[in-house]
Design a protein around this motif. Structure first.
Motif, PDB file in Angstrom:
ATOM      1  N   ASP A 117       0.816  -1.223   0.000  1.00  0.00           N
ATOM      2  CA  ASP A 117       0.000   0.000   0.000  1.00  0.00           C
ATOM      3  C   ASP A 117       0.843   1.264   0.000  1.00  0.00           C
ATOM      4  N   MET A 118       2.157   1.111   0.175  1.00  0.00           N
ATOM      5  CA  MET A 118       3.039   2.270   0.104  1.00  0.00           C
ATOM      6  C   MET A 118       4.013   2.181  -1.072  1.00  0.00           C
ATOM      7  N   THR A 119       3.754   1.258  -1.972  1.00  0.00           N
ATOM      8  CA  THR A 119       4.494   1.159  -3.229  1.00  0.00           C
ATOM      9  C   THR A 119       3.509   1.532  -4.319  1.00  0.00           C
ATOM     10  N   LEU A 120       3.608   2.761  -4.805  1.00  0.00           N
ATOM     11  CA  LEU A 120       2.524   3.374  -5.566  1.00  0.00           C
ATOM     12  C   LEU A 120       2.932   3.630  -7.015  1.00  0.00           C
ATOM     13  N   LEU A 121       2.055   3.250  -7.924  1.00  0.00           N
ATOM     14  CA  LEU A 121       2.285   3.426  -9.357  1.00  0.00           C
ATOM     15  C   LEU A 121       1.793   4.781  -9.840  1.00  0.00           C
ATOM     16  N   ASN A 122       2.594   5.396 -10.682  1.00  0.00           N
ATOM     17  CA  ASN A 122       2.205   6.606 -11.429  1.00  0.00           C
ATOM     18  C   ASN A 122       1.656   7.741 -10.563  1.00  0.00           C
ATOM     19  N   PRO A 123       2.408   8.179  -9.546  1.00  0.00           N
ATOM     20  CA  PRO A 123       1.981   9.356  -8.788  1.00  0.00           C
ATOM     21  C   PRO A 123       2.005  10.598  -9.672  1.00  0.00           C
ATOM     22  N   LEU A 124       1.049  11.496  -9.447  1.00  0.00           N
ATOM     23  CA  LEU A 124       0.907  12.701 -10.254  1.00  0.00           C
ATOM     24  C   LEU A 124       1.050  13.942  -9.385  1.00  0.00           C
ATOM     25  N   TYR A 125       1.546  15.023  -9.993  1.00  0.00           N
ATOM     26  CA  TYR A 125       1.485  16.317  -9.342  1.00  0.00           C
ATOM     27  C   TYR A 125       0.007  16.715  -9.209  1.00  0.00           C
ATOM     28  N   PRO A 126      -0.306  17.628  -8.301  1.00  0.00           N
ATOM     29  CA  PRO A 126      -1.709  18.073  -8.180  1.00  0.00           C
ATOM     30  C   PRO A 126      -2.307  18.567  -9.493  1.00  0.00           C
ATOM     31  N   SER A 127      -1.467  19.011 -10.405  1.00  0.00           N
ATOM     32  CA  SER A 127      -1.948  19.486 -11.705  1.00  0.00           C
ATOM     33  C   SER A 127      -2.374  18.348 -12.620  1.00  0.00           C
ATOM     34  N   GLY A 128      -2.035  17.099 -12.233  1.00  0.00           N
ATOM     35  CA  GLY A 128      -2.333  15.951 -13.082  1.00  0.00           C
ATOM     36  C   GLY A 128      -1.160  15.506 -13.930  1.00  0.00           C
ATOM     37  N   GLU A 129      -0.053  16.245 -13.864  1.00  0.00           N
ATOM     38  CA  GLU A 129       1.142  15.884 -14.629  1.00  0.00           C
ATOM     39  C   GLU A 129       1.886  14.761 -13.901  1.00  0.00           C
ATOM     40  N   ARG A 184      13.455  16.814 -10.369  1.00  0.00           N
ATOM     41  CA  ARG A 184      12.323  17.750 -10.329  1.00  0.00           C
ATOM     42  C   ARG A 184      11.300  17.317  -9.277  1.00  0.00           C
ATOM     43  N   ALA A 185      10.998  16.014  -9.219  1.00  0.00           N
ATOM     44  CA  ALA A 185      10.040  15.517  -8.232  1.00  0.00           C
ATOM     45  C   ALA A 185      10.564  15.711  -6.814  1.00  0.00           C
ATOM     46  N   ARG A 186      11.845  15.440  -6.610  1.00  0.00           N
ATOM     47  CA  ARG A 186      12.436  15.635  -5.286  1.00  0.00           C
ATOM     48  C   ARG A 186      12.384  17.103  -4.883  1.00  0.00           C
ATOM     49  N   ARG A 187      12.706  17.971  -5.818  1.00  0.00           N
ATOM     50  CA  ARG A 187      12.690  19.409  -5.529  1.00  0.00           C
ATOM     51  C   ARG A 187      11.283  19.857  -5.145  1.00  0.00           C
ATOM     52  N   ASN A 243      10.488  21.446  -1.394  1.00  0.00           N
ATOM     53  CA  ASN A 243      10.400  22.911  -1.416  1.00  0.00           C
ATOM     54  C   ASN A 243       9.244  23.481  -0.611  1.00  0.00           C
ATOM     55  N   GLY A 244       8.425  22.643  -0.022  1.00  0.00           N
ATOM     56  CA  GLY A 244       7.328  23.199   0.760  1.00  0.00           C
ATOM     57  C   GLY A 244       6.728  22.161   1.676  1.00  0.00           C
ATOM     58  N   LYS A 245       6.136  22.610   2.777  1.00  0.00           N
ATOM     59  CA  LYS A 245       5.504  21.698   3.713  1.00  0.00           C
ATOM     60  C   LYS A 245       4.131  21.292   3.181  1.00  0.00           C
ATOM     61  N   GLY A 246       3.808  20.034   3.423  1.00  0.00           N
ATOM     62  CA  GLY A 246       2.487  19.566   3.031  1.00  0.00           C
ATOM     63  C   GLY A 246       2.307  19.367   1.550  1.00  0.00           C
ATOM     64  N   ASN A 247       3.401  19.338   0.795  1.00  0.00           N
ATOM     65  CA  ASN A 247       3.256  19.083  -0.631  1.00  0.00           C
ATOM     66  C   ASN A 247       2.622  17.716  -0.845  1.00  0.00           C
ATOM     67  N   SER A 248       1.747  17.636  -1.805  1.00  0.00           N
ATOM     68  CA  SER A 248       0.981  16.412  -1.994  1.00  0.00           C
ATOM     69  C   SER A 248       1.120  15.899  -3.412  1.00  0.00           C
ATOM     70  N   ALA A 294      -0.245  13.415   1.271  1.00  0.00           N
ATOM     71  CA  ALA A 294       0.477  14.595   1.727  1.00  0.00           C
ATOM     72  C   ALA A 294       1.674  14.153   2.549  1.00  0.00           C
ATOM     73  N   LEU A 295       2.824  14.750   2.295  1.00  0.00           N
ATOM     74  CA  LEU A 295       4.052  14.380   2.995  1.00  0.00           C
ATOM     75  C   LEU A 295       4.543  15.536   3.849  1.00  0.00           C
ATOM     76  N   ASP A 296       4.924  15.237   5.077  1.00  0.00           N
ATOM     77  CA  ASP A 296       5.624  16.198   5.920  1.00  0.00           C
ATOM     78  C   ASP A 296       7.110  15.950   5.698  1.00  0.00           C
ATOM     79  N   MET A 297       7.722  16.725   4.838  1.00  0.00           N
ATOM     80  CA  MET A 297       9.111  16.475   4.452  1.00  0.00           C
ATOM     81  C   MET A 297      10.091  16.741   5.580  1.00  0.00           C
ATOM     82  N   ASP A 298       9.631  17.435   6.664  1.00  0.00           N
ATOM     83  CA  ASP A 298      10.517  17.597   7.822  1.00  0.00           C
ATOM     84  C   ASP A 298      10.802  16.250   8.469  1.00  0.00           C
TER      85      ASP A 298
END
Length: 712
Positions: free
Chosen positions: A340-352, A405-408, A412-417, A426-430
């Motif tokens: 359940d934590m090995t996920l296929l084809n994650p997308l940016y919130p924009s759908g990209e 790009r995905a790592r950046r 680059n922000g808290k709560g990026n999803s 949603a990930l707490d990158m801290d």
């Protein structure tokens, strides 16, 4: 160059005197058929002879079948032919070594091309044999309708027939050997009875007669008809004939794109071999397979080009091909990480698209970018630098850019999803302390990708000093079966990334790296590597190769090879990863960093501490600082009356005080309750740069007893 040309012409003149089918049949039966349960390492004579026969078969197949009388093929002929083949390949190798070494005025580009030529000449196969059949069915199976329409058979039927040919050959050869031994025994007994020989010569004579009877039938043993294939393959003769029409070739066949193959002595070692697209040879309604291992690899590779050449169907196939690599990558990772934590084809919130596969595990993020791009022919054989650079850019360079790009974005922000289907994550990158960038290719890029820093000054694909870990799908498949826990996989990934930072070039393939990791921890910082300019790893994969052979070829239930560990260390590691504590993976990684002597000392200190607690039911502990002085480990044991929270609090408190006292930036703590059946009950991890803390300083002075500092 003169030596090379002379060797080539001498070989050409010699084989012209013999029936090519008889010659190839004898070579195949003599050198490629070995006992089924006999493991062949990559250094075995069988592997060398596969290369020789593969070359020689292509050499004679591009020419029309000769006419006239042929000389007899016997042991002396094969001996002479072996010398000629050795002579030609030795001359080619010497030329290649000179090119690779370079000289005044030689460029980095020519060195990279030479490395590609070395790999294409000597590396046999892009995957393990069993993987070709499995991958072929998964890749081509969804296109059965296309195969049926264009060829009259499906990929599953093709696999069935190729497997049937291999099984039939083994059965025929075994029957022939048994018959030859019996007839040789009877004939020798007759000769002794008639006084034509003596009893003392029985054994030698029986062997000689049996060899003559068996190998004299080589052409017949390896030949079959479509009707015979239908019988032992258990498929309709029409299906078998359609199959043979596609995978066979007659003498004089050439791929139109390579009209001059096997005519230039200098280039022949790298010329296009039509056996890779049509591994079966036919003449007069009969069929032969002279290099049986090519059945599997040809099955996986050849149909790719057919599908890609169908302009109407190509988009459908390309989409499915990319999905195959991504899905298979996720399947491999789910052997180790939670599904359940090995996920296929994650997308940016924009759908990209953000990544092809993302793994979230215990404060670690793994970003996998998968590419189905493989080396083109001219790049593979090292004759086109621009093609080679373009292939590497598309397969690895661009995937690395996507990963960066995905790592950046995540950092680059808290709560990026990101999105996976309809779910939002949603990930707490801290709380994330490591992001891994890994590139997976459908086929291996051999030494070109094993250490990207080797060639980056010439290729210019990566800026800075950061590179991805790039490996093939087949290698990932094996690694995730050998390294069977998250910590082992992540530790190996970290070690692989360190290869890019060595002060010298390293030449190896992924399986040699894996073998070197299992046997030596993949440690290049030891004294034995001081002063090296370049290091080559070869033969380290033998244990892995043997395990693959026994498990997948023989079907035995065998455990994969593993790193040597003192008794109790492996169980301790397993219990750490099963503890469920936060950052347990970092705790396991700390232990994996211990060398062999450090592991022994650690296990012994654990045993001594537990024994003291068992004797007096009191709290006992030890701590140690790892070499370098910035990381430490502690262990406590006491009677907690099976109160896990009490064990955790005591473990954490002791660890934090020892971290402060030792002025370390990172500390790993372990705790055990004397009533527990596990080897360790809790794991605690703290990572923060040491700074002065008055409160902690007071606690250390008040609570900690003087101890003996141990450094590992």
């Amino acid at each position: 160059m003169a030596e090379l040309q002379e060797a080539f012409l001498e070989l050409k003149g010699f084989v012209a005197d013999y029936d090519p089918i008889a010659l190839l049949s004898q070579l195949t039966l003599t050198f490629l058929f070995v006992p089924e349960d006999e493991f062949q390492s990559e250094m075995s004579d069988v592997v060398t002879w596969q290369r020789y026969i593969e070359f020689l078969a292509a050499f004679v197949l591009v020419r029309a079948y000769p006419s006239g009388r042929f000389a007899l093929v016997d042991g002396a002929v094969l001996g002479r032919l072996e010398k000629l083949l050795e002579g030609y390949f030795s001359a080619v190798t010497r030329q290649l070594v000179l090119e690779s070494a370079g000289g005044p005025g030689s460029s980095e580009e020519s060195h990279v091309l030479a490395e590609a030529k070395i790999a294409s000449l000597h590396v046999r196969g892009d995957a393990y044999p069993h993987q070709f059949y499995a991958f072929a069915q998964e890749l081509y199976g969804p296109h059965d309708a296309w195969f049926r329409e264009h060829y009259g058979f499906t990929i599953a039927e093709a696999v069935t027939l190729f497997e049937a040919i291999g099984s039939e050959y083994e059965e025929r050869c075994e029957r022939s050997r048994e018959r030859a031994r019996k007839e040789a025994h009877d004939e020798t007994a007759r000769l002794i009875a008639e006084g034509q020989t003596i009893e003392e010569q029985r054994s030698e004579l029986e062997t000689r007669i049996a060899c003559g009877l068996h190998f004299g039938q080589a052409e017949k043993l390896l030949g079959f008809t479509a009707a015979e294939l239908s019988e032992f393959g258990s498929l309709p003769i029409q299906t078998c004939q359609h199959f043979l029409d596609r995978v066979s070739q007659e003498f004089g066949h050439r791929n139109p794109a390579f009209p001059d193959s096997f005519t230039d002595p200098e280039k022949a070692g790298w010329d296009y071999n039509t056996l890779h697209e049509r591994p079966v040879v036919t003449r007069g309604g009969r069929y032969w397979v002279f290099v049986p291992p090519l059945l599997r690899s040809a099955l996986f590779h050849t149909f790719y080009f057919d599908l890609m050449q169908d302009e109407a169907y190509r988009p459908t196939f390309e989409k499915a091909r990319g999905r195959f690599v991504e899905t298979k990558t996720a399947d491999c990772l789910r052997r180790i990480f939670p599904s359940d934590m090995t996920l296929l084809n994650p997308l940016y919130p924009s759908g990209e698209e953000m990544a092809d596969v993302i793994v979230l595990h215990d404060h670690k993020v793994l970003l996998f970018q998968c590419k189905s791009k493989a080396l083109t022919y001219r790049a593979r054989i090292g004759v086109d630098f621009d093609a080679l650079r373009n292939d590497l850019r598309k397969a690895i360079g661009e995937s690395f850019e996507q990963g960066v790009r995905a790592r950046r974005y995540l950092q680059n922000g808290k709560g990026n999803s990101f999105l996976v289907g309809r779910a939002r994550f949603a990930l707490d990158m801290d709380q994330v302390n490591q992001v891994y960038l890994i590139s997976v290719t459908s086929m291996p890029f051999q030494a070109l990708a094993a250490r990207l820093a080797n060639s980056n000054s010439a290729l210019g694909l990566f800026s800075g000093d950061e590179y991805p870990w790039a490996l093939s799908l087949g290698d990932l498949d094996i690694i995730t079966q050998v390294l069977r826990t998250p910590a082992q996989f992540l530790h190996y990934a970290a070690r692989r990334r360190q290869v890019e930072r060595t002060s010298f070039s390293v030449y190896a393939d992924e399986m040699d790296y894996l073998g070197f990791y299992l046997s030596h921890g993949m440690r290049f910082e030891t004294d034995q590597f001081v002063g090296m300019d370049s290091v080559g790893l070869s033969g380290f994969s033998d244990d892995v190769d043997r395990w693959v052979y026994e498990k997948f070829e023989l079907g035995h239930q065998v455990d994969p090879p593993c790193s040597p560990m003192p008794e109790g260390f492996g169980d301790f590691l397993k219990d750490v990863e099963r503890s469920g504590d936060e950052y347990r993976t970092d705790c396991a990684l700390t232990l994996l960093e211990l060398g062999s002597e450090g592991r022994k000392s650690f296990v012994q200190m654990i045993a001594d501490t537990k024994e003291r607690s068992l004797q007096d039911k009191g709290l006992h502990s030890f701590s140690l600082v790892l070499k370098g002085g910035k990381r430490g480990i502690s262990f406590v044991s006491f009677d907690a009356n099976m109160d896990r929270m009490q064990v955790f609090k005591q473990t954490a408190a002791f660890a934090m005080m020892k971290k402060y006292e030792s002025k370390c930036d990172e500390w790993t703590g372990f705790g055990w309750d004397i009533g527990s059946s596990r080897s360790v009950d809790v794991a605690f991890f703290a990572s923060e740069a040491w700074t002065h803390d008055a409160e902690l300083e007071g606690l250390v002075k008040e609570k900690l007893r003087p101890g003996h500092r141990v450094e590992l």
